[in-house]
Design an enzyme around this catalytic site. Structure first.
Site, PDB file in Angstrom:
ATOM      1  N   HIS C  62      29.183  35.071  37.051  1.00  0.00           N
ATOM      2  CA  HIS C  62      30.040  34.012  36.516  1.00  0.00           C
ATOM      3  C   HIS C  62      31.452  34.554  36.267  1.00  0.00           C
ATOM      4  CE1 HIS C  62      31.593  30.744  34.090  1.00  0.00           C
ATOM      5  NE2 HIS C  62      31.841  31.597  33.117  1.00  0.00           N
ATOM      6  N   ASP C  91      58.241  28.824  56.256  1.00  0.00           N
ATOM      7  CA  ASP C  91      56.906  29.411  56.081  1.00  0.00           C
ATOM      8  C   ASP C  91      57.103  30.622  55.181  1.00  0.00           C
ATOM      9  OD1 ASP C  91      54.201  30.370  56.426  1.00  0.00           O
ATOM     10  OD2 ASP C  91      54.114  29.204  58.258  1.00  0.00           O
ATOM     11  N   TRP C 126      31.458  41.787  34.483  1.00  0.00           N
ATOM     12  CA  TRP C 126      32.647  41.793  35.343  1.00  0.00           C
ATOM     13  C   TRP C 126      33.524  43.009  35.077  1.00  0.00           C
ATOM     14  CZ3 TRP C 126      38.099  41.090  35.254  1.00  0.00           C
ATOM     15  CH2 TRP C 126      38.659  41.011  33.988  1.00  0.00           C
ATOM     16  N   SER C 156      43.139  41.859  49.956  1.00  0.00           N
ATOM     17  CA  SER C 156      43.725  40.533  50.145  1.00  0.00           C
ATOM     18  C   SER C 156      44.854  40.288  49.144  1.00  0.00           C
ATOM     19  CB  SER C 156      42.626  39.480  49.994  1.00  0.00           C
ATOM     20  OG  SER C 156      43.176  38.224  49.755  1.00  0.00           O
ATOM     21  N   SER C 157      44.615  40.677  47.886  1.00  0.00           N
ATOM     22  CA  SER C 157      45.615  40.399  46.846  1.00  0.00           C
ATOM     23  C   SER C 157      46.887  41.206  47.050  1.00  0.00           C
ATOM     24  CB  SER C 157      45.044  40.710  45.466  1.00  0.00           C
ATOM     25  OG  SER C 157      43.964  39.872  45.193  1.00  0.00           O
ATOM     26  N   HIS C 240      44.458  44.132  32.090  1.00  0.00           N
ATOM     27  CA  HIS C 240      45.333  43.290  31.290  1.00  0.00           C
ATOM     28  C   HIS C 240      46.447  42.646  32.089  1.00  0.00           C
ATOM     29  CE1 HIS C 240      45.655  41.255  27.582  1.00  0.00           C
ATOM     30  NE2 HIS C 240      46.913  41.156  27.893  1.00  0.00           N
ATOM     31  N   GLU C 242      46.035  41.735  34.902  1.00  0.00           N
ATOM     32  CA  GLU C 242      45.241  40.686  35.557  1.00  0.00           C
ATOM     33  C   GLU C 242      45.204  39.407  34.715  1.00  0.00           C
ATOM     34  OE1 GLU C 242      43.744  40.315  38.389  1.00  0.00           O
ATOM     35  OE2 GLU C 242      42.470  38.590  37.977  1.00  0.00           O
ATOM     36  N   TYR C 244      47.509  38.282  32.951  1.00  0.00           N
ATOM     37  CA  TYR C 244      48.766  37.572  33.179  1.00  0.00           C
ATOM     38  C   TYR C 244      48.863  37.075  34.620  1.00  0.00           C
ATOM     39  CZ  TYR C 244      49.618  38.938  28.515  1.00  0.00           C
ATOM     40  OH  TYR C 244      49.466  39.069  27.162  1.00  0.00           O
ATOM     41  N   SER C 255      55.598  24.442  33.695  1.00  0.00           N
ATOM     42  CA  SER C 255      57.050  24.474  33.494  1.00  0.00           C
ATOM     43  C   SER C 255      57.773  23.588  34.497  1.00  0.00           C
ATOM     44  CB  SER C 255      57.582  25.912  33.631  1.00  0.00           C
ATOM     45  OG  SER C 255      57.006  26.735  32.668  1.00  0.00           O
ATOM     46  N   HIS C 289      44.054  47.546  23.984  1.00  0.00           N
ATOM     47  CA  HIS C 289      43.526  46.662  22.941  1.00  0.00           C
ATOM     48  C   HIS C 289      42.134  46.135  23.331  1.00  0.00           C
ATOM     49  CE1 HIS C 289      45.821  43.043  24.849  1.00  0.00           C
ATOM     50  NE2 HIS C 289      44.603  43.089  25.336  1.00  0.00           N
ATOM     51  N   HIS C 290      41.740  46.379  24.583  1.00  0.00           N
ATOM     52  CA  HIS C 290      40.355  46.080  24.955  1.00  0.00           C
ATOM     53  C   HIS C 290      39.425  47.213  24.537  1.00  0.00           C
ATOM     54  CE1 HIS C 290      41.440  42.606  27.501  1.00  0.00           C
ATOM     55  NE2 HIS C 290      42.535  43.284  27.745  1.00  0.00           N
ATOM     56  N   THR C 315      55.468  34.827  24.884  1.00  0.00           N
ATOM     57  CA  THR C 315      54.546  33.723  25.131  1.00  0.00           C
ATOM     58  C   THR C 315      54.880  32.546  24.232  1.00  0.00           C
ATOM     59  OG1 THR C 315      52.925  35.468  25.501  1.00  0.00           O
ATOM     60  CG2 THR C 315      52.110  33.222  25.481  1.00  0.00           C
ATOM     61  N   LYS C 318      57.882  30.555  25.334  1.00  0.00           N
ATOM     62  CA  LYS C 318      57.605  29.553  26.355  1.00  0.00           C
ATOM     63  C   LYS C 318      57.059  28.284  25.734  1.00  0.00           C
ATOM     64  CE  LYS C 318      56.842  32.387  30.400  1.00  0.00           C
ATOM     65  NZ  LYS C 318      56.990  31.817  31.724  1.00  0.00           N
ATOM     66  N   ARG C 437      27.786  39.211  22.752  1.00  0.00           N
ATOM     67  CA  ARG C 437      28.002  38.868  24.161  1.00  0.00           C
ATOM     68  C   ARG C 437      26.939  39.498  25.033  1.00  0.00           C
ATOM     69  NH1 ARG C 437      33.890  40.577  26.266  1.00  0.00           N
ATOM     70  NH2 ARG C 437      33.307  39.569  28.209  1.00  0.00           N
TER      71      ARG C 437
END
Lengths: 199, 122, 591
Positions: C62, C91, C126, C156-157, C240, C242, C244, C255, C289-290, C315, C318, C437
């Site tokens: 998941h 293009d 994950w 790919s990324s 992290h 990631e 964002y 926006s 912080h993780h 953040t 915004k 968890r």
């Protein structure tokens, strides 16, 4: 249409910066590669002094030999810029000589590395021996794989030059290949210092 | 001559001079400069190896080697990779990666090799 | 040109965008189904609906699916379709490379999910912490499917990131200065930089794991001096940024949506841009912080507490700018705007709980509890996914030339809001009351049943809500009302061309003089004189190519054959890759 928002049909030639997209893209890719090698180098440095069994780096790294192979790789970079210069001048002879130089010097570097790896295995250092072996072989192996890719690229360009398919108008192809080659060289400059000389 | 340069509107046109003429190579260094840089690179490498073998250098070996190899690094990217003469855009996209890479390396060394040497809680 | 072959060889960014969307939309339902199985299992204490092993596979797949196969590629679908139109390009900079990115993504996604056929779906979550992923603790193929699949997706990324950075730097229409670019294109640029810088780090973490498992290396092997914490650092150094990568595209979408339906230019445009760039940079300095429970020591912990609290500032900037844009505007609330406003509200809730566990001592209590699960679903579902929903409703008319049903859209929005909040809000409480968890079941004495049942009911409402979207997409595509070029009266360049756009997008590149070219009568007339004109002769576009598909197959094969454990087997894949690359390099892009 006098003041119309039409740029003439030469919008075919247009990029917003006036720069070649190939070069913008390739420099971006090199920036990305920096992170790849930095992660591998960091892993090596983080594990420095953490091996619980030998051989340890100071027992096995061969500085004289690696100094020579470092010199060889640096000189291949010199050959690379001279090859680009030759292509830009439209000299097939210079292009062939210096591209050939890059291929020979790059292959020589790979030869040194192959010798180094087999020598280490004989001395009892494999990828599974200790964390030094793991991080050393993966880091320098990744670099060697990049050099190998570069040599194949250079051989392709050499064949194109030999067939007269590398005119000054195609020099961008050589310039991009050169960026790759020099990048692989600067990675080695960092590895030589951080892995071999600072023990 | 090779196939004609394709002006494609994608900025991928081949050619020594890029479509709008900004990419001319007149700013690039001459072979003479390249040979000089090659000589300097050789010299610095020799100095590095020498410093490695001179016992008196031991206390300052690490900073000396870092400065010397950073110099080599800079010479290659400035002259061989033409960043000194080329558009700042290239420097920008490259430095974004290089700066983050350097930051990460330093941070990991501090986290794994430096901080554990101190016992803050007494 | 139509037919299957034309899709397999297409290099058109619009078609590739559509394929990205359909693929990620499909995986959205795969990941959703996995979530529903999790929720059924947790509906009752000591339930045995699925086994512990199956449960581990479900929550791992998941998470992996929703992050790598849904949120990221759906954002990339919008990058593909919208960015060239917004900046006035025909293009992307490298159309064939773009096709390669898509095929590699598709095959990578199928590869990970093929593990289900072998009953060996990834089962180590994950984040795949070492050394649970070692051969010793997870001997099966599960981890290998995961690490190889993610490595493939990473390729790919990175290629996509390089492509979009180049496109946005180099292919803006005349006059489209950086500070005139629509916010979505801006956030695509920042996200692309995060992709090309962060993905290599996790790639290395995965490669080290591959060497441990396949070649007996010691990277995460404690007895040989290896350190499992290195995995955590490398993973979160990627992980992290990631976060964002997932949220910034959504910020970009809303926006653009909020000014359109407030009929006001974005309040403080440059500040919103700079805040986005700042988030990208600071996002690189918060990863530990993780890892507050790892015991990194007070110095490291303090640094990461501070940087994490600081990143809340751009953040929040915004959020205030979106509110100020709406303030005093001529507000309309069709579905794209509903979802955009929904993002502002729901993301803020997730942001606030984020600041709570930015504090290391509080995080020690919340770590690995359902409180954290609630937090990141508020930011990733409420923030990222609902932003993407807003984008779907916003740009669907441009893509298909049809209008979507507003009433079905409103049904979708309200059932989503109810289902989403009912699922995830109770998780805050379940977590604070001790629900861990990634645990198969829980004891009745913990009194967690009520919270879990609320979540399960909410999950089903949420699941049903997506059916409104499917039905709406299908029905509108089949027989929606024809959409004009600019159905929303929006300001940016993609709305100046017909819906759907011609394959060359712009007959002649328009000249841009402001941030809102279509909101100025004079400029609009100038631009539309060009963009709505019939070209005298059609612009030359890149030719279709079969080679991206071949190279993608080669790349996936190289990696997949690593699983054989035979050292030379991947060389077969590499040979195919090399063959594809050479054929590609010598095939002219234009014919």
């Amino acid at each position: 249409m006098a003041r119309a928002a039409v740029i003439a049909q030469d919008d075919h030639h247009y990029t917003s910066t006036g720069l070649s997209s190939w070069k913008v893209g390739f420099w971006t890719f090199i920036g990305s590669e920096c992170l790849l090698f930095a992660s591998l180098i960091s892993t090596y440095l983080v594990y420095k002094g953490r091996s619980v069994v030998g051989p340890y780096p100071e027992e096995i790294l061969n500085i004289p030999l690696t100094s020579v192979s470092t010199f060889v790789l640096l000189m291949s970079s010199l050959a690379m810029v001279l090859a680009l210069d030759g292509v830009q001048r439209g000299s097939r002879k210079l292009s062939l000589i210096w591209l050939g130089g890059v291929i020979l010097l790059g292959s020589a570097f790979l030869g040194f590395q192959a010798y180094e790896f087999t020598h280490f295995v004989h001395e009892g250092l494999t990828i599974g021996t200790n964390v030094f072996g793991s991080s050393f072989f993966v880091l320098t192996g990744f670099h060697g794989a990049h050099v190998t890719g570069g040599v194949i690229w250079m051989i392709t360009l050499w064949i194109m030059a030999a067939r007269g398919k590398l005119a000054p108008a195609d020099s961008l192809k050589v310039e991009i290949a050169g960026l790759y080659w020099h990048f692989v060289d600067i990675v080695w400059i960092v590895i030589f210092t951080l892995v071999y000389l600072i023990q | 001559m090779s196939t004609e340069a394709v002006a494609d509107g994608f900025g991928q046109a081949q050619g020594g001079a890029s479509p709008s003429g900004h990419g001319d190579h007149s700013g690039h260094a001459s072979p003479r400069t390249y040979w000089t840089i090659g000589g300097i690179l050789t010299l610095i490498t020799a100095m590095e190896v020498a410093a490695f073998y001179i016992p008196a250098m031991a206390p300052v070996l690490v900073p000396v080697l870092l400065v010397l190899s950073a110099t080599k690094f800079m010479l290659v990217i400035m002259f061989f990779m033409h960043l000194k003469f080329d558009s700042k855009v290239f420097s920008g996209v490259f430095l974004t990666g290089l700066v983050l890479a350097s930051f990460m390396t330093v941070a990991l060394i501090v986290l794994f090799q430096v901080l554990p040497k101190y016992d803050f809680m007494g | 040109m139509t037919g299957l072959w034309s899709w397999l060889t297409t290099v058109d960014h619009k078609r590739i965008g559509v394929m990205y969307f359909l693929t990620s939309f499909f995986f959205f339902f795969v990941g959703g189904l996995e979530a529903l199985l999790i929720r059924i299992q947790l509906m009752r204490p000591e339930n045995a609906f699925i086994s512990a092993e199956t449960y581990s596979q479900m929550f791992t797949m998941h998470g992996t699916t929703m992050v790598f196969l849904v949120a990221m590629p759906m954002a990339v679908a919008f990058f593909n379709y919208v960015v060239p139109l917004q900046i006035g390009a025909r293009d992307v900079a490298f159309p064939r490379l773009n096709a390669l990115s898509f095929w590699v993504f598709l095959f990578g996604g199928l590869f990970i999910n093929s593990s289900f056929l072998f009953g060996a779906a990834p089962n180590t979550s994950w984040v795949g912490y070492a050394n649970l992923t070692s051969l010793q603790f997870t001997p099966g193929r599960n981890v290998e499917f995961w690490l190889i699949g993610l490595s493939i997706l990473g390729i790919s990324s990175i290629l996509g990131g390089v492509n979009f950075i180049t496109t946005i730097i180099n292919l803006r229409a005349p006059g489209m200065k950086l500070l005139r670019m629509p916010l979505f294109s801006w956030m695509a640029l920042v996200t692309s930089f995060l992709l090309v810088t962060a993905i290599p780090v996790v790639a290395v973490a995965l490669i080290l794991l591959a060497f441990d498992r396949f070649f007996g290396a010691n990277f995460y092997e404690v007895t040989a001096g290896g350190d499992p914490i290195l995995w955590q650092h490398l993973f979160w150094l990627f992980g992290h940024p990631e976060v964002y990568i997932l949220i910034l595209p959504s910020f970009g979408i809303i926006s653009d949506v909020i000014p359109t339906f407030s009929r006001k230019p974005l309040f403080g445009y440059p500040v919103v841009v700079y805040a986005g760039i700042l988030i990208g940079f600071i996002g690189w300095g918060v990863w530990s912080h993780h890892m507050f429970t790892v015991g990194l020591g007070p110095i490291a912990d303090s640094f990461f507490v501070a940087s994490t609290m600081i990143i809340a500032i751009p953040t929040a900037i915004k959020i205030f700018n979106w509110l100020a844009t709406m303030w005093g505007g001529a507000l309309r609330f069709p579905p794209p705007m509903l979802f955009a406003v929904g993002v502002v509200a729901v993301f803020t809730v997730g942001g606030l709980s984020g600041i709570m566990h930015a504090s290391a001592p509080i995080d020690l209590q919340q770590h690995d509890s359902y409180f954290v699960v609630a937090h990141f679903h508020y930011v990733l579902v409420g923030g990222a996914l609902m932003g993407l929903f807003s984008g779907i409703y916003f740009w669907f008319p441009k893509v298909t030339g049809k209008l979507m049903s507003e009433s079905l859209g409103k049904w979708h929005f309200w059932t989503t809001m109810i289902g989403f909040n009912l699922t995830f809000f109770p998780m805050h409480f379940a977590g604070l009351f001790g629900m861990p968890r990634r645990t198969w079941t829980y004891q009745a004495e913990l009194n967690l049943e009520t919270w879990n049942q609320l979540s399960t009911v909410g999950a089903f409402i949420f699941g049903i809500s997506s059916l409104f979207l499917v039905w709406n997409l299908f029905r509108s595509w089949k027989k929606g009302e024809a959409a004009p070029a600019n159905p929303w009266d929006a300001a940016t360049l993609e709305w100046s061309i017909p819906s759907p756009p011609p394959h060359y997008n712009f007959p002649v590149l328009p000249k841009v003089r402001s941030r809102e070219p279509l909101w100025d009568e004079v400029e609009r007339a100038e631009v539309e004189a060009v963009t709505l004109s019939e070209p005298e002769h059609e612009p030359e576009m890149p030719s279709p190519s079969f080679w991206p598909l071949v190279v993608a197959l080669g790349v996936v094969l190289s990696w997949a054959l690593v699983m054989t454990g035979v050292w030379w087997a991947p060389l077969l894949g590499l040979a195919l890759t090399a063959f594809g690359i050479f054929s590609w390099a010598f095939q002219p892009a234009f014919r």
